[in-house]
Design an enzyme around this catalytic site. Structure first.
Site, PDB file in Angstrom:
ATOM      1  CG  HIS A  62      -1.821  -1.197   1.293  1.00 52.66           C
ATOM      2  ND1 HIS A  62      -3.069  -1.190   0.724  1.00 52.66           N
ATOM      3  CD2 HIS A  62      -1.656  -2.438   1.816  1.00 52.66           C
ATOM      4  CE1 HIS A  62      -3.635  -2.377   0.898  1.00 52.66           C
ATOM      5  NE2 HIS A  62      -2.794  -3.155   1.558  1.00 52.66           N
ATOM      6  CG  ASN A  94      -6.556  -0.095   0.036  1.00 51.02           C
ATOM      7  OD1 ASN A  94      -5.456  -0.034  -0.503  1.00 51.02           O
ATOM      8  ND2 ASN A  94      -6.713  -0.512   1.279  1.00 51.02           N
ATOM      9  CG  HIS A 179      -9.000  -8.496   1.939  1.00 48.26           C
ATOM     10  ND1 HIS A 179      -8.034  -7.808   2.653  1.00 48.26           N
ATOM     11  CD2 HIS A 179     -10.037  -8.680   2.794  1.00 48.26           C
ATOM     12  CE1 HIS A 179      -8.483  -7.589   3.889  1.00 48.26           C
ATOM     13  NE2 HIS A 179      -9.702  -8.105   3.998  1.00 48.26           N
ATOM     14  CG  ASP A 306      -1.200  -6.389   3.695  1.00 46.29           C
ATOM     15  OD1 ASP A 306      -1.426  -5.328   3.076  1.00 46.29           O
ATOM     16  OD2 ASP A 306      -2.046  -6.944   4.412  1.00 46.29           O
ATOM     17  CG  HIS A 310      -1.874   2.820   9.424  1.00 48.53           C
ATOM     18  ND1 HIS A 310      -2.900   3.315   8.660  1.00 48.53           N
ATOM     19  CD2 HIS A 310      -1.990   1.462   9.357  1.00 48.53           C
ATOM     20  CE1 HIS A 310      -3.612   2.318   8.158  1.00 48.53           C
ATOM     21  NE2 HIS A 310      -3.074   1.181   8.555  1.00 48.53           N
TER      22      HIS A 310
HETATM   23 ZN    ZN Z   1      -5.881  -7.296   2.354  1.00 45.24          ZN
END
Ligand code: ZN
Length: 430
Positions: A62, A94, A179, A306, A310
Site C-alpha cells: 500500500h 484502496n 482479500h 502487505d 500508518h
Molecule cells: Zn488485504
C-alpha cells in the site's frame, strides 16, 4: 552505459545457477554472465561475499498515494522498497480516490516513473469504489497498464458479484487477487477469535471468516476458469483449501506475509499494542507452523509484505480505534533469511522463487532472470550482515512494524533496476 559486477555468488533457480561469476550489463540488459569478464569503460563493482539474485518483487503493498500521503507516498514507499531490496512492487487500489479506472492507473504509473525508486505495478479494483456493487472499468484499466484486480482491504462480499469479476478478468488473462474476509462473520473483529480475544476482552476475527471466502473463491475459480490469487493467507485450514485446489489442477496461487509466519496472537500482550493489529489478524502458533510448511513445500507461491503504513497518530490509541496494518518492506528479506534460509529450512533457490520469480509469473509481467538478454534488475544481498530493526532507520514515512528491536541477519546492500543502482552500500542513490 556498462556495468560490471565482479565475483558475485549468483543464484537463480530459473536458469539453474548457483556459482561465483561476473555479470556484464549494457544498456539495461545482461550481456554476459561468466568468469573473468572485463569491459572497456563503465562502472565496476567488486561483490565478493555477496549473493546476487533476480530483483525481488513485493506483489502486495500500500503506497497510500493518492489520498493518504501523510501515511506514505510513492516516493517514500518506493525508497522503502529499494532499502529492503525490492526492484518492483505491486500497489493496491484502496487509495483515495480508489484506483477503479484508467485515470487512477495512469496517475500512479506516472508518479512512479517520476519519483519512484523501483518499478511499480498497479492493481486496479474489482468494483467501483470498493463498494462491491458495480464492476470497475477493468478493460480500460488493463489497456492502461493494470496488471491485476483486487478489492483488497475489504474483499468482494457478494458471490454473484465475485463471479462477474472473475468472468470479466478471465477475458484479459488477468489474475483476481482476493482479500478473503466475510464481513457478516468478521464484523468488528479485532484479533483472532480464541483464547487471546477472550483474555483481552476484544471482539474476535474468526479463522472461518477467512476460510469461507477462500472456499467460495476456489469454487468460483472452478466455475469461471479465472486465475485466483489468495492474498495474505493466515490460517492452516485456508492453506489446506489452497493445497486441495492445486491438487485438482485449478489456477490458484497464494501469498503469505512475514508477520503471519513469525508473529502469533500471543505477541499481542496488551490492549495498546496496536502495531500488532493487522488484517487478517495474527493467528495461532499452529497456524504459523502450517504456513511455514506451506512455504517450504511450495503450496505457498509468494512472500509479500502487505506493507500498510500508518502515522504515529493513527496508531497511538486504543486497539479498537487503531487502523489495521503493519509496514514490512524494509524487514521482509531479513526475516526470511534469519528465520528460514540461514537455519536451513528454506533454500536460497526457493526463497528467490517466493520473492522474485513467482510474483512476476502471477502478475504476468516480464520475466527477469540471471541470463543473457534479461533486464538487469538485481538484488545484492549480504547474507551475514547482522542488524537490529530500528524505527529511526526506516525510509518509509511510517514506523508501525511489529519487529522493532528484533535482531536479524541478512540484508540487501545494493539494488539495480534496469542496470542503474537505486541502492548502493545500503544507501539510496539519489
Ligand atoms: Zn488485504
Amino acid at each position: 552505459m556498462a556495468l560490471l559486477l565482479k565475483d558475485c555468488h549468483v543464484i537463480d533457480p530459473q536458469v539453474g545457477l548457483n556459482e561465483t561469476a561476473d555479470i556484464l550489463v549494457r544498456d539495461g540488459k545482461i550481456v554476459e554472465i561468466g568468469q573473468n569478464l572485463t569491459m572497456e569503460k563503465g562502472v565496476e563493482r567488486d561483490l565478493s561475499g555477496k549473493i546476487v539474485v533476480p530483483g525481488l518483487v513485493d506483489m502486495h503493498v500500500h503506497l497510500r498515494e493518492p489520498g493518504y500521503e501523510q501515511k506514505e507516498d510513492i516516493a517514500s514507499g518506493t525508497r522503502a522498497a529499494a532499502h529492503g531490496g525490492f526492484t518492483a512492487v505491486c500497489c493496491m487500489p484502496n487509495t483515495k480516490p480508489i484506483i477503479d479506472n484508467a485515470v487512477g492507473v495512469e496517475y500512479v504509473a506516472a508518479r512512479a516513473a517520476a519519483v519512484g525508486k523501483c518499478r511499480v505495478y498497479v492493481a486496479g479494483s474489482c468494483s467501483q469504489g470498493l463498494k462491491g456493487e458495480t464492476l470497475s472499468e477493468m478493460g480500460d484499466m488493463v489497456a492502461h497498464g493494470a496488471v491485476a484486480f483486487t478489492d483488497d482491504g475489504r474483499g468482494v462480499q457478494d458471490a454473484g458479484m465475485m463471479r462477474r469479476v472473475m468472468d470479466y478478468a478471465s477475458q484479459f488473462d488477468r489474475v483476481v487477487m482476493s482479500h478473503c474476509q466475510d464481513e457478516g462473520l468478521v464484523g468488528e473483529g479485532q484479533v483472532n477469535e480464541g483464547v487471546v480475544s477472550t483474555r483481552l476482552g476484544m471482539l474476535g476475527w474468526p479463522a472461518e471468516g477467512e476460510e469461507i471466502q477462500i472456499a467460495r473463491d476456489i469454487a468460483l475459480c472452478r466455475l469461471t476458469g479465472c486465475p485466483l490469487h489468495v492474498q495474505h493467507l493466515s490460517t492452516a485450514r485456508g492453506l489446506e483449501l489452497v493445497r486441495a485446489a492445486k491438487a485438482e489442477g485449478l489456477p490458484v496461487t497464494c501469498e503469505v506475509t512475514p508477520h503471519h509466519l513469525f508473529l502469533t496472537e500471543d505477541d499481542i500482550d496488551d490492549a495498546y499494542n496496536t502495531f500488532m493489529k493487522v488484517n487478517p489478524p495474527l493467528r495461532t502458533a499452529e497456524d504459523c507452523n502450517a504456513l511455514i510448511d506451506g512455504v517450504v513445500d511450495g503450496t505457498i507461491d509468494a512472500i509479500v509484505t502487505d506493507h500498510a503504513p500508518h502515522t504515529h497518530y493513527d496508531k497511538d490509541c486504543e486497539f479498537e480505534l487503531a487502523p489495521f496494518g503493519m509496514i514490512g518492506l524494509e524487514t521482509a528479506l531479513a526475516l526470511i533469511v534469519t528465520n528460514l534460509v540461514n537455519p536451513g529450512h528454506l533454500t536460497w533457490e526457493r526463497a528467490i522463487e517466493l520473492m522474485s520469480a513467482n510474483p512476476r509469473a502471477i502478475l504476468r509481467v516480464e520475466r527477469v532472470a540471471l541470463e543473457t538478454g534479461s533486464t538487469a534488475d538485481f538484488t545484492v544481498i549480504d547474507p551475514e550482515a547482522t542488524w537490529t530493526v530500528d524505527a529511526s532507520e526506516f525510509l518509509s514515512k511510517a514506523a508501525n512494524s511489529g519487529f522493532i528491536g528484533t535482531e536479524l541477519t541478512g540484508r540487501a546492500t545494493d539494488v539495480y533496476v534496469g542496470g542503474y543502482a537505486t541502492l548502493e552500500d545500503g544507501k539510496i542513490v539519489e
